[in-house]
Design an enzyme around this catalytic site. Sequence first.
Site, PDB file in Angstrom:
ATOM      1  N   HIS A 232       0.859  -1.221   0.043  1.00  9.45           N
ATOM      2  CA  HIS A 232       0.044   0.036   0.096  1.00  9.45           C
ATOM      3  C   HIS A 232       0.747   1.180  -0.132  1.00  9.45           C
ATOM      4  CE1 HIS A 232       0.113   2.040   4.149  1.00  9.45           C
ATOM      5  NE2 HIS A 232       0.313   0.806   4.465  1.00  9.45           N
ATOM      6  N   CYS A 233       0.326   2.522  -0.425  1.00 13.86           N
ATOM      7  CA  CYS A 233       1.113   3.511  -0.380  1.00 13.86           C
ATOM      8  C   CYS A 233      -0.251   4.694  -0.053  1.00 13.86           C
ATOM      9  CB  CYS A 233       1.466   3.966  -1.648  1.00 13.86           C
ATOM     10  SG  CYS A 233       0.496   4.140  -3.182  1.00 13.86           S
ATOM     11  N   ARG A 234       0.099   5.899  -0.643  1.00 11.33           N
ATOM     12  CA  ARG A 234      -0.979   6.934  -0.092  1.00 11.33           C
ATOM     13  C   ARG A 234      -2.345   6.897  -0.687  1.00 11.33           C
ATOM     14  NH1 ARG A 234      -2.601  12.136  -1.360  1.00 11.33           N
ATOM     15  NH2 ARG A 234      -1.596  12.189  -3.206  1.00 11.33           N
TER      16      ARG A 234
END
Length: 98
Positions: A63-65
């Site tokens: 995941h990321c932003r």
Amino acid sequence: MEDITVEDLKARLDKNEKFVFIDVREEWEYEDENIGAKNIPLGDLPSRLDELEQYKDQEIVVHCRSGARSSNAKKFLESKGFTKVRNVPGGIMAYNNL
């Protein structure tokens, strides 16, 4: 492998399910807020693949932003032979809106 929704991710985290969980945001973003994933910034992924080699055939959630960098991370890991990589569309922004 199919992506994972933020709802499914939260349910699995709440149950303390075991899976490899990677946050590909930059270190400063991770320090601001993290939800328990190992931080390996997207740009560092190629040089840190050895840290993940043992998980090649296990489920890996990235995941990321917002889901864009983690989508690239998923493609990169798959190109290196990782078989069960799942992205979190919407990333931590969507997770925070639950």
